[in-house]
Design an enzyme around this catalytic site. Structure first.
Site, mmCIF file in Angstrom:
data_model
loop_
_atom_site.group_PDB
_atom_site.id
_atom_site.type_symbol
_atom_site.label_atom_id
_atom_site.label_comp_id
_atom_site.label_asym_id
_atom_site.label_seq_id
_atom_site.Cartn_x
_atom_site.Cartn_y
_atom_site.Cartn_z
ATOM 1 N N GLU A 203 50.518 42.492 40.089
ATOM 2 C CA GLU A 203 50.594 41.043 40.330
ATOM 3 C C GLU A 203 51.279 40.266 39.210
ATOM 4 O OE1 GLU A 203 47.802 42.762 41.045
ATOM 5 O OE2 GLU A 203 47.512 42.409 43.185
ATOM 6 N N HIS A 272 36.017 39.328 45.040
ATOM 7 C CA HIS A 272 36.966 39.113 46.128
ATOM 8 C C HIS A 272 36.705 37.810 46.876
ATOM 9 C CE1 HIS A 272 37.989 43.263 45.373
ATOM 10 N NE2 HIS A 272 38.954 43.224 46.272
#
Lengths: 472, 337
Positions: A203, A272
């Protein structure tokens, strides 16, 4: 004759000790030669000659304490044969306020001229004006198509990629896998792997690469599998994408979209499940969008891709499969920065964005049953924030409940409540209330997760409270 | 530099440097050194504030690499960036006035020492976050590939940045996609105050690309001609579509990490030894004199010319007004309407 001045070791240094001379009168020095050592309580540093010449006089004795910064410590006379340039380092006392005068050579002229037409006005104390921003008027007899949010997003990306060759999509599993949440279904087949790019799981790296590509004239759409993973990339989103236009005096625009699911999914635990609305909403230089339904998802994503600025586009995993009516018109683009009033009402204003809009609408339905007419505002855009629509509503309803899925501390609701207190204090009949996630990491257990996340019932209770009605 | 060595060049092959080129390199390195000395002086006078990282000692790296670039090649670097901007052809006035935070600066005073850019010269910063320029530069290379140009991006970073994780994320993608980028590691031996031996398990940084299949080599970063030769090969390779390359430039910075660095982590003898035996400017000067390309008088003229430019930029940087208060609110967003 050139004066050598007592240098500062740091911007805060006012005086120091001239510890030692390393030259004596009559010595010839050239630039870079160390001529003295100075000390403060923190550090010792060497003073180097900047000009060439002969030390004609040492004005301060070695060992002297408390020598003021910019005091003359020595004098240098130019060597006879050295050509003497006209401005030869005649050291001047530091003057921070140089007199304004015509600038002979301004390197940023071009950039400046480009931006002259649209200077931002100081918006700090003003209500953000969303005047003049309107959703497009739909033609009479327009038809609607039931579309899931994920497909509306896909359509927006595909339409913009057809329209503009510079637009490309990159991220983990966006190509062959067709998107971790199937948002990019069919795009690889239509556009090929030059424009639909599967990245490694990296990322920080691909966010930076995307920003570099935007600097290079492309229009990247960077998909994060979820915004939770974008935490690894937040440095590039903020430091590289959001700040560079400003730091470059307007030269370096960064047209890029960072998008992906944000907020709580279902039973995936704390790492998450987090809402980043407030995080990105905090940062000048970014635009931040968080649509609720499919039409807004489509119209705002198209606007985001066309926008010349970095846009953080927050989607919601639990909304991807939900179907809404999307108008069947060509090129449906919505304005960035305009809230939508989803339900009109007179008794209390409910402000929400993304999936919370659903809970606010459900709450309004229930409240109507007990005689409370709630006005539901879907913010759609968090930065710029359409405070004007919110304030106008509060002036009518005199009460507000701010709903968000994220934590309340320093949150979106806090910002809206502050704006309402600042601009509509006299209209309020009750303190603004916030409905938000409980102040804990999101638990995994089904019952605890339910307890942690805000829901329609929480909004009903808060609305009743600001209306001074009996609560449960 | 400053319009003297720029201009269109014939794309490949890179020619052997001629006498005029060599004199140009000397002048360019000298300009960077005198400019930085002046910046240090202005800092000492309180006219430049904040962080100010001087490039003194490393001049051969940027002058050698830039000498083989084409105008459409891009350059990106970290915060020790003044030399790169001058070598990219940005004006001394504009750079110095940005250092003093004035209207005449490249960002009209809003960026400062570590954040300067020139779209016109394809200089993409000037980045203050250690290592950030590596994925950013890789993205610029990606844009070249996407647009189908044969431009190459040079991403400069230091031995300190070479330990950042994002560098390797970028290496992986650059090699995977064969992007036209050359990574120039300016190994000046110290990451702030920590020597490379104390910070790096593998101190031969040119090997850092091995697990990504990126070849690399060590280069004497104090020898402008060695730098030029190595860069020519790496850039050509990237231009031909053969992917990234790593050049580890062994160099040295004479000054502290920033202006407020007392430099207690190394001895004065160590610095002095490099200055006396490996100084990039002195070494080229000797070559020029030995080959009788120049006379002492010629050198004095160059020195005077450089000094004139530097003094002029220092004067400009002090005379240029502070930015208009209205500048506070400009350039936050590009207005699209």
């Amino acid at each position: 004759m050139t004066d050598i001045l007592m240098p500062a070791l740091s911007p805060t240094m006012e005086e120091g000790k001239l510890a030692k001379w390393l030259v004596k009168e009559g010595d010839t020095v050239k630039p870079g030669d160390v001529i003295a050592e100075i000390e403060t309580d923190k550090a010792t540093m060497e003073v180097e000659a900047v000009d060439e010449g002969v030390i004609s006089k040492l004005m301060v004795e070695a060992g002297t304490e408390g020598v003021k910064v910019n005091a003359i410590i020595a004098q240098l006379s130019a060597e006879g044969e050295a050509p003497k340039p006209k401005a030869n380092g005649k050291a001047k006392a530091a003057k921070v306020d140089a007199p304004p005068q015509a600038v002979a050579e301004t390197p940023a002229v071009e950039a400046k001229a480009k931006n002259d037409g649209h200077r931002l006005r100081a918006p700090e104390q003003k209500v953000a004006a969303a005047e003049g921003l309107h959703d497009p008027t739909l033609p009479e007899g327009v038809t609607y198509k039931k579309t899931a949010v994920r497909d509306a997003l896909r359509d927006a990306i595909a339409e913009e990629m057809r329209r503009d060759e510079r637009v490309f999509l990159m991220g983990e599993e966006v190509g062959q896998y067709q998107g971790a949440y199937k948002v990019s279904r069919g795009l690889l087949e239509e556009f090929g792997d030059r424009r639909v790019i599967d990245t490694p799981i990296t990322e920080y790296g691909f966010a930076g690469l995307g920003v570099g590509a935007a600097f290079g004239g492309l229009r990247p759409i960077v998909e994060f599998m979820t915004f939770n993973f974008a935490m690894q990339a937040i440095d590039h989103i903020i430091n590289s994408a959001a700040k560079t236009l400003y730091m470059s005096g307007g030269q370096m625009g960064c047209p890029i979209v960072f998008r992906g699911p944000n907020g709580a999914a279902s039973r995936v635990g704390a790492q998450h499940s987090q809402d980043y609305s407030a995080w990105y909403g905090h940062v000048p230089g970014l635009k931040v969008l968080a649509p609720y339904d499919a039409a807004d998802a489509k119209g705002l994503l198209k606007a985001a891709i066309r926008d010349p600025n970095p846009v953080v586009f927050l989607e919601h995993e639990l909304m991807y499969g939900v179907e809404f009516d999307v108008p069947e018109v060509e090129d449906f683009v919505l304005p960035i920065g305009k809230a939508r009033i989803r339900r009109e009402g007179t008794d209390v204003t409910l402000v929400a964005h993304s999936r919370m809009v659903k809970f606010a609408l459900d709450a309004a339905e229930e409240l109507a049953g007990i005689g409370i007419e709630a006005e539901v505002i879907d913010l759609r855009s968090l930065r710029p924030l359409d405070t004007e629509t919110v304030i106008e509503s509060v002036k009518k309803t005199n009460r507000i409940v701010c709903c968000e899925e994220g934590w309340r501390f320093f949150g979106v609701g806090a910002e809206i409540a502050a704006a309402v207190v600042e601009h509509a204090f006299d209209y309020l009949d009750a303190p603004p209330l916030r409905v938000a996630q409980k102040d804990v990491p999101l638990p995994y257990a089904a019952n605890l997760e339910r307890l942690s996340l805000p829901n329609a019932q929480d909004i009903v209770e808060a609305a009743k409270k600001v209306c001074y009605r009996e609560t449960e | 530099m400053a319009g003297k060595t720029g201009g269109a060049k014939v794309r490949k092959p890179v020619s052997e440097p001629q006498k005029a080129d060599l004199i140009g390199f000397y002048r360019d390195m000298l300009l960077i050194r005198r400019f930085e000395e002046k910046a240090g002086q202005l800092y000492g006078m309180g006219l430049i504030a904040g962080f100010c990282h001087l490039y003194i000692g490393q001049e051969a790296v940027v002058v050698g690499v830039q000498s083989i670039l084409e105008p459409d090649d891009q350059v990106i670097t970290g915060y020790r960036d003044h030399g790169h901007m001058l070598a990219a052809g940005m004006t001394s006035r504009g750079v110095m006035a940005e250092l003093t935070g004035r209207e005449g600066g490249y960002a009209r005073g809003k960026g400062g020492s570590m954040h300067m850019f020139s779209r016109e010269k394809n200089f993409f910063g000037g980045h203050g976050i250690v290592g950030a320029q590596v994925p950013l530069g890789t993205g610029l290379a990606f844009s070249n590939r996407y647009k189908g140009t044969d431009a190459v991006c040079i991403a400069y970073f230091g031995d300190g940045a070479s330990n950042q994780g994002q560098v390797y994320e970028a290496f992986n993608m650059a090699s995977l996609w064969k992007l036209p980028v050359v990574y120039v590691i300016e190994n000046n031996q110290y990451a702030m105050g920590t020597s490379i031996a104390r910070a790096s398990a593998e101190t031969e940084l040119f090997k850092r690309g091995i697990s990504f299949e990126i070849p690399g080599e060590e280069v004497d970063g104090m020898d402008v001609l060695a730098v030029r030769k190595a860069a020519a090969k790496a850039v050509q390779r990237a231009r031909d579509g053969d992917g990234p390359y790593i050049l580890e430039m062994k160099t040295y910075r004479y000054r502290g990490h920033s202006m407020s660095d007392p430099a207690k982590y190394r001895t004065r003898e160590e610095v002095q030894d490099v200055r006396e035996h490996r100084d990039p400017i002195e070494m080229l000067k000797k070559k020029l004199l030995d080959a009788k390309h120049v006379t002492e008088d010629d050198l004095k003229k160059i020195e005077a010319e450089v000094r004139e430019i530097v003094n002029d930029s220092a004067q400009f940087a002090q005379d240029s007004p502070e930015p208009d208060p209205a500048e506070l609110w400009t350039d936050v967003l590009v207005e699209s309407r």
